[in-house]
Enzyme design. Sequence first.
Site, PDB file in Angstrom:
ATOM      1  N   LYS A  54      12.549   9.761  -4.044  1.00 29.17           N
ATOM      2  CA  LYS A  54      11.693   9.320  -2.932  1.00 29.17           C
ATOM      3  C   LYS A  54      12.543   8.606  -1.886  1.00 29.17           C
ATOM      4  CE  LYS A  54       7.408   6.700  -2.098  1.00 29.17           C
ATOM      5  NZ  LYS A  54       6.303   5.926  -2.687  1.00 29.17           N
ATOM      6  N   SER A  92       1.534   7.403  -1.987  1.00 29.65           N
ATOM      7  CA  SER A  92       2.462   7.650  -0.915  1.00 29.65           C
ATOM      8  C   SER A  92       3.619   8.565  -1.314  1.00 29.65           C
ATOM      9  CB  SER A  92       3.029   6.325  -0.403  1.00 29.65           C
ATOM     10  OG  SER A  92       3.805   5.693  -1.416  1.00 29.65           O
ATOM     11  N   SER A 104       0.801   4.933  -5.923  1.00 29.87           N
ATOM     12  CA  SER A 104       1.569   5.996  -5.261  1.00 29.87           C
ATOM     13  C   SER A 104       2.231   7.001  -6.172  1.00 29.87           C
ATOM     14  CB  SER A 104       2.664   5.387  -4.391  1.00 29.87           C
ATOM     15  OG  SER A 104       2.102   4.948  -3.206  1.00 29.87           O
TER      16      SER A 104
HETATM   17  N1  GLN Z   1      -2.530   3.356  -1.269  1.00 28.97           N
HETATM   18  C1  GLN Z   1      -1.951   2.095  -1.610  1.00 28.97           C
HETATM   19  C2  GLN Z   1      -1.419   1.410  -0.384  1.00 28.97           C
HETATM   20  O1  GLN Z   1      -1.467   1.990   0.639  1.00 28.97           O
HETATM   21  C3  GLN Z   1      -0.868   2.256  -2.623  1.00 28.97           C
HETATM   22  C4  GLN Z   1       0.358   2.883  -2.080  1.00 28.97           C
HETATM   23  C5  GLN Z   1       1.566   2.642  -2.934  1.00 28.97           C
HETATM   24  O2  GLN Z   1       1.479   2.509  -4.153  1.00 28.97           O
HETATM   25  N2  GLN Z   1       2.711   2.532  -2.291  1.00 28.97           N
HETATM   26  O3  GLN Z   1      -0.956   0.323  -0.425  1.00 28.97           O
END
Ligand code: GLN
Length: 462
Positions: A63, A138, A163
């Site tokens: 990532k 994400s 995410s």
């Molecule tokens: N959807 C959550 C956020 O926007 C989690 C995203 C993540 O785990 N980075 O914070």
Amino acid sequence: MIEIKTVKEFVENADSIDFDDFISSVIEKCEKIQSKYQPFITINKNHAKPKKGLIHALPVSVKDCICTKDLQSTAGSKILEGYIPPFDATCVTKIKQQGGVIIGKTTQDEFGFGTFNVNSKYAIPKNPFDVERSCGGSSGGAGCITAAADFPHIAIAESTGGSITAPAAFTGTYGLTPTYGRVSRYGLIDYANSMDKIGVIAKSTYDIALMLSIISGYDPLDSTSADLAEQDFTKFIGKDIKGMKIAVPKEYFGEGVDKKIADLIWEKIKQLESLGASYEEISLPMTKYAIPAYYIIAVSEASTNLAKFCGLRYGLHKQLSGNFDEYFASVRSQGFGEETKRRIILGTYARMAGFRDAYYLKALKIRTLIIQEFKKTFKSFDIIAAPSMPVLPLKFSEIENLKPIENYMMDILTIAPNMAGIPMISVPAGLINGLPAGLHLMADHFNEAALIKASSSLEGLE
Ligand code: GLN
């Protein structure tokens, strides 16, 4: 050699491959996949001969928020465009030591801010099951390449509030979010330090267990990494689950959860029962407080983390002009996307004198209560089972119409375990109208073994 599809078969036969031929055919495949589905921000074309090790020559994607030496790492943000780290994150060092080959950096929501991987200045990944739909976020790129690749591959992803689970569920892959502290965060471009976890997305439980064994372990460079002996998690694959106790929380099957997904997850729980586990319905009443508390903590930490991108030392620079505030504002207005700006404003507000006690400190108290609720549950149960996501992969056109609050509500099933730092795995549960749904299994801190046992026991069953 590229005919070998599974990681297991590949690592067992790695000695016999011609590395140069193999890697050039993998990169060619990545380019084709990129033109169709857009999982990458950067494809890596420079490959030294890999070391001999547990995953000799195995393609691994990383990532983009995880630093890779000499390979652009932007965390999906324009403000970091062109940033080439002079060092590897600890997990990347460990992968390279075992012979893994970094094939590219996968796309993501900017700094991890999102659930659908649409908040990116770079590639927006398309779901291989239906290109009009999201891969989840994400870590959308990680899910996308895992689902699309027809060569052996494992993805390294990251989760703060869901995410890893969201993209695994949306792309029909396995996604493990380890216990907070199990994997070093050194070299991770932070979102919210107290909740960020580096984990794995892959095509089978074996792949997940193998990679977890490689990347986990104490790291003196990360003071929050847990000082535990390293272990081989693949030994839990296929282990009997007789006597395993499963808790099924009613809040995770309630309002907002697609009935078809709930029904499918129940089928999976019954399968676990037929393998010798038992289940009981329980209640986790703190669940309803998780989203508001999470978003206060996450944006507060994020807004302080992002303060360093001020156009001087880190990230985007411009011709110096005006006073500091003017310069700072102009670099940041240009470098950050809309969702990032929204979160910086919310986070700064929540931390302001006068609001701190009312919001931030209260949210921390709620997190403690959520942790206690999970701890209590794990006194009587080995795992908690629930759906991974409340909806099937959404269409991009549907996501566009979500208001920010509706968007944040999509995290209802993933936020609480992520806040508590407990480990969780999303297991492919089958298809509904041709689209994948995930079974979410959660366990007590550092009990990844239970997740690997349960997840692998379902493999091969219909
Ligand atoms: N959807 C959550 C956020 O926007 C989690 C995203 C993540 O785990 N980075 O914070």
